[in-house]
Motif scaffolding. Sequence first.
Motif, short mmCIF file in Angstrom:
data_model
loop_
_atom_site.label_atom_id
_atom_site.label_comp_id
_atom_site.label_asym_id
_atom_site.label_seq_id
_atom_site.Cartn_x
_atom_site.Cartn_y
_atom_site.Cartn_z
N GLN A 117 0.84 -1.20 0.00
CA GLN A 117 0.00 0.00 0.00
C GLN A 117 0.87 1.25 0.00
O GLN A 117 0.59 2.23 -0.69
CB GLN A 117 -0.91 0.00 1.22
CG GLN A 117 -1.98 -1.08 1.19
CD GLN A 117 -3.01 -0.89 2.29
OE1 GLN A 117 -3.39 0.21 2.64
NE2 GLN A 117 -3.48 -2.01 2.85
N ILE A 126 -5.52 4.96 0.40
CA ILE A 126 -5.17 4.14 1.58
C ILE A 126 -6.16 4.42 2.70
O ILE A 126 -6.61 3.52 3.41
CB ILE A 126 -3.72 4.44 2.00
CG1 ILE A 126 -2.75 3.77 1.02
CG2 ILE A 126 -3.45 4.00 3.43
CD1 ILE A 126 -1.31 4.14 1.21
N SER A 374 -0.30 -0.24 -6.29
CA SER A 374 0.80 -0.64 -5.40
C SER A 374 1.96 -1.28 -6.16
O SER A 374 3.08 -1.32 -5.68
CB SER A 374 0.29 -1.67 -4.38
OG SER A 374 0.06 -2.92 -5.00
#
Length: 737
Positions: A117, A126, A374
Motif C-alpha cells: 500500500q 489508503i 501498489s
Amino acid sequence: MRTGSHLPLLFSLPAYAWAAPQEDIEHRIDALLKRMTLEEKLGQMSQSTDLAAPITDKIKQQIRAGRWGSFLNAGGPADRAEAQRIAMRETRLGIPLIFGRDVIHGYRTIFPIPLGQSATWDEDLISQAAREAALEATAEGIHWTFAPMIDICRDPRWGRVAESLGEDPYLTSVLGAAMVRGFQGDSLNRADSLAACAKHYAGYGAAEGGRDYNSAWIPEILLRDVYLRPFRAARDAGVATFMTAFNTLNAIPATGNRFLLRDILRSEWKFDGAVVSDYQAIRELTAHGYATGPPDAARKALLAGVDLEMVSTTYFDHLKALLQANLIDMREVDEAVRNILRLKFRLGLFDGRRPAAKPGIAALPAAERLATESMVLLKNAGGLLPLKKTIAKLAVIGPLADSPPDQMGTWAMDGNPRDVRTPLAAFREMLGNDRVVYASVLKNSRDMSTAAFAQALRLSAQSDAVVLFLGEDATMSGEARSRAFLGLPGSQEQLVDQLASTGKPLIAVIMAGRPLTFHRTAEKLGAILYAWHPGTMGGPAIAHLIFGDSVPSGKLPISFPRSVGQVPIYYAHLSTGRPPGPNDLGTPMGTPENPKDYTSRYIDLDFTPEYPFGYGLSYTTFRYSATRVSAPALDSSGSIEISADVSNTGGRPADEIVELYVSGPAGGSVARPVRELKGFKRVHLAPGETKAVTFSIRRSNLAFYNNRMEFSAESGRYRAWLAPDSTRGTPVDFVLK
Ligand code: GLC
C-alpha cells in the motif's frame, strides 16, 4: 432488563450517573470509577484471547465476574454479541467489553500488505481502504484494530517489514495518519468507527540483525527524528490507542519504558488514549531480564504506563498484592482504568453502540485499485510490456500465479481464499482458457525441485510470451519470519536461467513481503513487476497491468539492496567524510592502489541499492525540467515554492508521483542526511502534456532534532529536488534566514 440485585444500584445513581450519554465523559468516568471494586478494575486491565466460538460457560462466568475488560482475535459475531450482552446485563456495573482484532490490511476484503500500500503513495486511497475495512469489521462486532503498524524499517531481513510502510518517516507519517483517519472515521462513537492503534511503540523495526523481537539500540536523536515521527503523526491524527513493542529500546523493554510512555507519550505529546501491551509482552519482561518475575513485571509495566495487559495475566494476578505491599499506588491503577474507560466511552459502547453495516465482503473495487497502484515496474527492457491482447498463447508459470493464501500475504486472518481472484484466473478471463497455458512447476516458493523444469520449457516453446511468478509465499513473511538471506527461495533462480535460455519474452511478477535480492536474475528478465502480496484482487490488477489496461505508477517505499551484505541500506543516510563517487562501484583485483579509492564503499559490490527508494517505471516516460525556487531565501514567517515542469514524453497517458526532497542546512549543529523526503504529489499527464508541479516549504517543514534534542529548523543553506526517485533530480538551493 437487569436481573438480580443490581437493579436498585443503577437507577439509584445520581443524575450525572455514568450511564447518562449527554454527560461529560470525564464525569462519567469519575462516577463509575468510584463504584468499582479493585477486582473490577483489574478485570478492565485484562484482555483475553479465550472467547471461543461458541462462547463457553467458563468464559460467560468470567465475564459475569468482571474478569475481562476486552477480548482480541477470538469468537465470531454471535459470540461477541452474547459476551457483550452478559457484560452489560449480568454484571454488577454493566461495563461493556471492547473487541480488538488484527485488521491490518483489510477484513473480509484483503488489500495489499501495508508495504505494498505504501508503494502507492496514495494517501486518499489508503484512507479509503482503511474505511472499507472498518465497515466490514464493525459489521461483525469488532471495535478496535491493532493497526496501523508504523515501525520504520530499514532492514528487509525483518519479516514484519511486510506490515510496515517502509523506511521513510515522512511517507510513513502521512500514510499512517491516513490509515488512522480511515479506520476511525469522523467520530469514534459511530457504529462503523474502528478504534486504531499506533504500533509497535517504539523502535521495533530496528531489531538488531533483522531478527524479530531482538534488541534495538537507537540514540535519542535518531529515535526522535526518525522512529518516533510516525507515532507523533498518528497521535496528531487522533489515534485512539498505542501498543507497546516487544523489543528493548536501549536496554529497557518498550513495555516497561517510562521514557517512551510517560515522558514522551503522556507528558510531551499529551496523549490521553489507552496503551495496550503487545501479546504477553508484560510477562516477557522477566525473559528480558528486566523483571524478577511476574509480580515485578506487572509493577514495572504499570509504573511505566501500560494500561491494558494483552493475554498474560500479571496485572490481575499480582497488582492487588503489590498494592498491599505499597509497591504501587491505587492512583496508578485508577489512571490505567480511566484510560480504558475513556476509550470505551469515546467508542459509544456505554450508549448502546450496535454493529452498523451488513457483514460481508464489500470492497473489491477499492482492493483492485489499491493493488494496481501498489505494483512497481522495476524493469521493462525495450518496452516489452504491456503485452498485446491479440497474443496467440500466453504461458503462465509458477505456484504464486494461483495461490490465494499466498496472494493475501501475512495478517489476513479474516480473508477467505475463495474470494481471491488469482492472476491465472484473471489471465484466463481476459484471454480465454485456450490462449493461456499454466504450470506451477514448483510446489511452492521454497521448492528446490527442478523436476518439472522440462514442462516449463515445453509451455514456453508453445507460447508467445512467458509470465513467470516468483517470490515468497506468505509464510515467509510477517511476525517471526526473519530471513538471513534475501534471495529468491528454492530453485526459482535456476528456473529463470532455464526459461531465459529459450529466448521467449520473459516477464517476472514477483510477489513478496519484503525487498528481495535478485540482481543476477534481473539481468535475464525482460520485465519485472513487483506485486508484493497484493490481496484479494491482485489477479485482475496484475492482468490489467501486464496487458496495459492500467499503467504502473507505484514507487518503492523502501530501498532494495543488491545483497543482504549491504543491510541496513536506506536513502536518507549521512554523507560521511568520504562519500563514494558514482563510479566507486567495487575494486576489481589488480586495481592499482589509489588514495582516491579510500571512500565509504565495498571492494566487492556496487555500494548503491539495486533499486532506490522512490523508484518505479511507467509505460510512458517523464521529463523533469526547470526546477526553480520562488525566492532565494525563506524567512521565519513565510514560505517559498519549489517547482519543476514535468512532461509526459511517451505515448501513453499516465500518473507520475513527483517527490520533493530537501537536504540541509550545510554546516548545521549536526550532520544531516544527504536528502529527505518532504512532499509528494501524483500528477496525471497526457502524452506530450507538461504540468508545473509546485510544493510550498515553510520553516516548520525543515525542523529536525539536533544532539541537544532541540526540534528546530536551523538557518543556513538548503538544497531541494523535485525528482522521480531518491537518486535523481536537479538541485536548487535556498537559504533559511
Ligand atoms: C502479535 C503482534 C501484534 C498483534 C498482537 C495481537 O504478537 O506483535 O502486532 O497486534 O500480537 O495479535
